[in-house]
Design a protein around this motif. Structure first.
Motif, mmCIF file in Angstrom:
data_model
loop_
_atom_site.group_PDB
_atom_site.id
_atom_site.type_symbol
_atom_site.label_atom_id
_atom_site.label_comp_id
_atom_site.label_asym_id
_atom_site.label_seq_id
_atom_site.Cartn_x
_atom_site.Cartn_y
_atom_site.Cartn_z
ATOM 1 N N SER A 91 1.883 9.878 -7.724
ATOM 2 C CA SER A 91 0.589 9.888 -7.445
ATOM 3 C C SER A 91 0.302 9.360 -5.935
ATOM 4 C CB SER A 91 -0.124 9.062 -8.449
ATOM 5 O OG SER A 91 -0.266 9.403 -9.936
ATOM 6 N N LYS A 232 -10.546 5.852 -6.396
ATOM 7 C CA LYS A 232 -9.078 6.402 -6.448
ATOM 8 C C LYS A 232 -7.993 5.561 -6.788
ATOM 9 C CE LYS A 232 -10.545 9.840 -3.459
ATOM 10 N NZ LYS A 232 -10.469 11.186 -3.597
ATOM 11 N N GLN A 237 -6.445 6.047 -0.375
ATOM 12 C CA GLN A 237 -6.675 7.639 -0.659
ATOM 13 C C GLN A 237 -7.815 8.283 -0.266
ATOM 14 O OE1 GLN A 237 -4.892 7.367 -4.559
ATOM 15 N NE2 GLN A 237 -2.982 7.968 -4.013
ATOM 16 N N HIS A 238 -8.645 7.174 0.132
ATOM 17 C CA HIS A 238 -10.113 7.558 0.516
ATOM 18 C C HIS A 238 -10.003 8.036 2.053
ATOM 19 C CE1 HIS A 238 -12.691 6.261 -2.650
ATOM 20 N NE2 HIS A 238 -11.877 5.242 -2.851
ATOM 21 N N GLU A 298 -5.853 8.561 -15.027
ATOM 22 C CA GLU A 298 -5.730 10.094 -14.640
ATOM 23 C C GLU A 298 -5.785 11.138 -15.341
ATOM 24 O OE1 GLU A 298 -3.233 9.171 -10.479
ATOM 25 O OE2 GLU A 298 -2.103 9.748 -12.343
ATOM 26 N N LEU A 303 -10.915 7.303 -14.150
ATOM 27 C CA LEU A 303 -11.121 7.552 -12.815
ATOM 28 C C LEU A 303 -12.623 8.035 -12.579
ATOM 29 C CD1 LEU A 303 -8.069 7.880 -10.754
ATOM 30 C CD2 LEU A 303 -9.431 5.946 -10.618
ATOM 31 N N ARG A 307 -16.359 6.451 -11.588
ATOM 32 C CA ARG A 307 -16.865 6.848 -10.180
ATOM 33 C C ARG A 307 -18.218 7.252 -10.478
ATOM 34 N NH1 ARG A 307 -11.780 9.423 -8.652
ATOM 35 N NH2 ARG A 307 -12.183 11.235 -9.858
#
Length: 400
Positions: A91, A232, A237-238, A298, A303, A307
């Protein structure tokens, strides 16, 4: 004061300012005290319980692994550790994992890794650059990297150079890299205890470019921001960057101690047998729970659920700020890592926290005047509405 609080004070050293709450159990987004009162938990064990308390799949894994073995040391192959490392690397980026028992130990490990890299480079580079107001742990090596006087005080320090620069000041960063020739840059993508200050993506990306230009290791401390906290799996990872090293802990163990570092392939052989080690890490139980946590995030959609919930929470807080501009300076953060910056003195902010607790709501306070929110990803719309309504009521009462 309850009997438990008195017993606590008699036998435990006074290093934490505890809230007046004796926890009996946790379930989902709630904690329950010894008298059965429930509290909506927006602290989550200081960003640990990312999937809430006693999630059924976490409890199931706890039982299954607990019936097999709890500890075997690193003398043997630890199957849960291998499975979790495979999942983390799949990941993130190709490389290897070194496990620790905590976030501070992850920082200690990266200090040693940077030292090994420095020796291998043989370029005369030395030292680590950090950001002002950053927090990287309380053990003596990590303490030197922490830039908060109330934390590092006058404890003895390790003998390696540390340079600090203001967040978002690229000129100061480049000047430091040129002048002092450090070996590494270590940064939190969101300064947590430093005030919940998110770093702008452009700054992170340009900082990574500067590290490449000056042959400096780019290390991301994701001990608080990682494992889904910002929407994330990891906050870096943004952005478009791929760090050389990522530190993780807190949420990964499903509520049990676990941490470590992810190291890119080109640096993953720096540690040789005997260079570093630990008896307990990784606990097979913690590693098995970590694998379940990643699956929940995931594979089971937590996740995405988190969000969506965080968008509602941020929108509600922005409305609250609009309605109370004299008392709320700003709302900042990413995902389920939020700082409500109050235009009130420290005493009144503490009063807000205390009143919320008395009415069934748990929030944290950092930097004295910032209410820090660290909700679990499973928080519901109804629970968010409860918090927003209660927060407004308490704010209006305290502000009179």
């Amino acid at each position: 004061m309850s009997d438990w609080s008195q017993r606590n004070n008699e036998v435990l050293m006074n290093t934490y300012g505890k809230l007046p709450l004796v926890v009996d159990r946790g379930e989902g987004a709630y904690l329950f005290d010894e008298e059965g009162r429930q509290y909506l938990d927006f602290i989550t064990g200081l960003a640990v319980n990312i999937v809430g308390h006693s999630h059924p799949k976490v409890v199931q894994t706890l039982r299954e692994q607990g019936e097999k073995f709890l500890h075997i040391s690193n003398l043997y192959v630890n199957k849960p550790a291998v499975e979790l490392a495979e999942r983390l690397l799949a990941s993130t980026f190709p490389g290897k994992v070194f496990y620790t028992n905590s976030g501070a130990e992850a920082t200690e490990a990266v200090i040693k890794l940077i030292h090994k890299w420095t020796k291998a480079q043989n370029t005369g580079q030395d030292g680590i650059v950090v950001l002002k107001k950053s927090f990287h742990g309380r053990t003596l090596g990590a303490l030197k990297l922490t830039r908060q006087p109330g934390v590092y005080q006058d404890f003895p320090v390790s003998e390696f150079p540390v340079y600090d620069v203001e967040p978002h000041d690229l000129h100061a960063l480049e000047d430091t890299l040129k002048q002092h020739k450090p070996a590494a840059l270590l940064m939190e993508p969101v300064l947590g205890s430093g005030g919940v200050v998110p770093l702008e993506s452009n700054y992170v990306e340009q900082a990574a470019t500067l590290c490449q230009k000056y042959n400096v290791l780019f290390c991301m401390d994701e001990i608080q921001t990682g494992i889904g906290r910002t929407g994330k799996l990891f906050a870096y990872q943004h952005t478009s960057v791929t760090p050389d090293v990522v530190l993780f802990a807190k949420g990964i163990g499903g509520g049990l101690p676990l941490g470590g570092i992810l190291v890119k392939t080109e640096h993953s052989e720096l540690f040789k047998p005997g260079d570093h080690g630990t008896t307990f890490a990784p606990s097979p139980l913690s590693a098995a729970l970590g694998h379940t946590v990643i699956q929940l995030l995931e594979d089971d959609g937590l996740l995405e659920q988190g969000r969506t919930a965080s968008e509602k929470l941020h929108a509600g807080l922005r409305t609250l700020k609009t309605n109370h501009p004299d008392y709320i300076t700003s709302i900042r953060g990413i995902g389920m890592m939020i700082g409500v910056v109050m235009n009130l003195d420290a005493g009144k902010v503490k009063q807000i926290q205390q009143t919320l607790l008395e009415r069934g709501m748990l929030v944290d306070v950092t930097q004295q005047t910032i209410i820090r929110l660290l909700p679990p990803l499973i928080v519901s719309d109804e629970q968010i509405d409860f918090f927003l309504t209660l927060f407004q009521e308490v704010l209006e009462e305290v502000s009179v």
